[in-house]
Design an enzyme around this catalytic site. Structure first.
Site, PDB file in Angstrom:
ATOM      1  N   GLY A  46       5.163  -7.937   1.158  1.00 40.44           N
ATOM      2  CA  GLY A  46       4.392  -8.889   1.947  1.00 40.44           C
ATOM      3  C   GLY A  46       5.262 -10.059   2.373  1.00 40.44           C
ATOM      4  N   LEU A  83      -5.014  -3.820  -2.287  1.00 42.48           N
ATOM      5  CA  LEU A  83      -4.073  -3.279  -1.302  1.00 42.48           C
ATOM      6  C   LEU A  83      -2.633  -3.471  -1.790  1.00 42.48           C
ATOM      7  CD1 LEU A  83      -6.743  -4.160   0.363  1.00 42.48           C
ATOM      8  CD2 LEU A  83      -5.268  -4.001   2.353  1.00 42.48           C
ATOM      9  N   THR A 102       2.715   0.069 -10.118  1.00 35.24           N
ATOM     10  CA  THR A 102       1.843  -0.790  -9.318  1.00 35.24           C
ATOM     11  C   THR A 102       0.486  -0.120  -9.115  1.00 35.24           C
ATOM     12  OG1 THR A 102       3.688  -1.827  -8.165  1.00 35.24           O
ATOM     13  CG2 THR A 102       1.554  -1.907  -7.063  1.00 35.24           C
ATOM     14  N   TYR A 155       4.428   7.487  -4.932  1.00 36.31           N
ATOM     15  CA  TYR A 155       3.330   6.924  -4.136  1.00 36.31           C
ATOM     16  C   TYR A 155       2.109   7.837  -4.153  1.00 36.31           C
ATOM     17  CZ  TYR A 155       0.950   4.708  -0.178  1.00 36.31           C
ATOM     18  OH  TYR A 155       0.038   4.066   0.633  1.00 36.31           O
ATOM     19  N   LYS A 159      -1.255   6.859  -6.272  1.00 34.95           N
ATOM     20  CA  LYS A 159      -2.545   6.620  -5.631  1.00 34.95           C
ATOM     21  C   LYS A 159      -3.620   7.572  -6.156  1.00 34.95           C
ATOM     22  CE  LYS A 159      -1.750   3.270  -2.607  1.00 34.95           C
ATOM     23  NZ  LYS A 159      -2.511   2.014  -2.545  1.00 34.95           N
ATOM     24  N   ARG A 196       7.978   2.879   9.031  1.00 32.38           N
ATOM     25  CA  ARG A 196       6.834   3.630   9.556  1.00 32.38           C
ATOM     26  C   ARG A 196       7.113   4.004  11.013  1.00 32.38           C
ATOM     27  NH1 ARG A 196       1.578   0.798   6.648  1.00 32.38           N
ATOM     28  NH2 ARG A 196       2.823  -0.810   5.638  1.00 32.38           N
TER      29      ARG A 196
END
Length: 346
Positions: A46, A83, A102, A155, A159, A196
């Site tokens: 961020g 998020l 995380t 990841y 998730k 991305r």
């Protein structure tokens, strides 16, 4: 500890990962709806720049912290959006163990915080839990096709574990949890180097660099503009009755990677061409959400066409990068897009 103005209004909402791409847009929308917002972010991916304009708001507070550390908020909290996790392959593969923790430790800490405060909890999950899917389009009852030991597993599996924690907490009656499975999202506040596909193509075109297409470029993605996604997240959080099932949020319009590259080239004055590189390990070949559940439960579907969303996103990157480099090159007429949409179910 969050320090804030004592004035009271609306709900008190914690957004973990609120300084990130999607999180910053969510914070802005929640403040605009009359709520008080606590943004919790470690600034790993961020950025404080995403919060410019919010910091001076008396109903906004910033807590700089990693969700993997124990979280203590010294005031009531009504809702928690999680998020907090790097979301692009270069970011989450930079420290894969921390990425996994995380999603697992961080989600566990936030769920305990939600239980202490009696807060409703929304987990930002991902279409990556479907892996390289053998079912198309992807419905929420599909269990996925994931390589649990591959380079994306930190990841994908993180998730999936976070979802399990959420639904176990819901079944135990300890936390009212909701789970959104987010498909490819784009828009302002994306990091130029986040890896991305949309940001890659736009930044490369603005810099007159070749657009890097991995593999043949015939693999497909579905692109949702960030304002549409935020609307879906808020609807899911505020639904009176808990759906008790995950909900896909994404745009079911399906484009090949080559089609996206051609569309970007048609929108930017650039000398860029397209080059091909080898396909990364476990890269999904087809990705398109079935959003029938979101339509039924939330009355939600995306509104912003890809062409319009790209226009806004390109303008933002031009400003963020100090203006389009393409304006300084020799004159070149814009290419007309050669698009054949594989499917458009809107």
């Amino acid at each position: 500890m969050a320090k804030r103005n004592k004035a009271s209004r609306g709900k008190i909402i914690l957004v973990a990962g609120g300084a990130g791409f999607v999180g910053s847009h969510l914070c802005t929308a929640l403040l605009g709806a009359g709520n008080r917002v606590i943004c919790l972010d470690s600034y790993l991916t961020g950025s404080p720049a995403n919060l410019i304009g919010l910091q001076a708001n008396p109903y906004f507070a910033m807590v700089e912290q990693d969700v993997c550390d124990e979280i203590d908020i010294d005031e009531p909290v009504d809702q928690i959006y999680n998020l907090a996790c790097p979301a692009s392959p270069p970011s989450y593969q930079a420290d894969p163990i921390h990425t996994m923790m995380t999603s697992v430790t961080g989600t566990g800490n936030l769920l305990r915080l939600a239980e202490r405060h009696g807060a409703t909890f929304l987990q930002a999950s991902t279409s990556e839990i479907y892996g390289d899917p053998e079912e198309h389009p992807q419905q929420e009852n599909y269990w996925g096709h994931v390589n649990c030991t591959g380079p994306r597993a930190c990841y994908d599996e993180g998730k999936r574990a976070a979802e399990a924690l959420c639904f176990d907490s819901l079944r135990a009656g300890s936390v009212d949890t909701r789970v959104a499975r987010i498909f490819n999202t784009y828009g302002p506040h994306m990091r130029p180097n986040d890896g991305r596909i949309v940001s890659n193509f736009i930044v490369q075109a603005l810099k007159n660099e070749p657009l890097t297409v991995y593999g043949s470029g015939e693999q497909t993605r579905s692109f949702c503009y960030v304002s549409d996604l935020v609307d879906g997240l808020i609807r899911l959080m505020n639904r009176k009755e808990n759906p008790a099932v995950p909900v896909n949020l994404g745009n079911p319009g399906e484009f090949t990677v080559i089609e996206l590259a051609e569309l970007v080239l048609s929108r930017i004055e650039t000398a860029s061409t397209i080059v091909h590189e080898p396909l990364p390990a476990d890269d999904p070949q087809r990705r398109r959400p079935d959003i029938a559940r979101a339509r039924k439960l939330l009355g939600w579907e995306p509104k912003v066409p890809l062409e319009d969303g790209l226009t806004h996103t390109i303008a933002w990157f031009q400003s963020a990068l100090g203006g389009s480099r393409a304006e300084r090159r020799s004159g070149r007429t814009r290419r007309q897009p050669q698009l054949s949409v594989v499917s458009q179910d809107l």
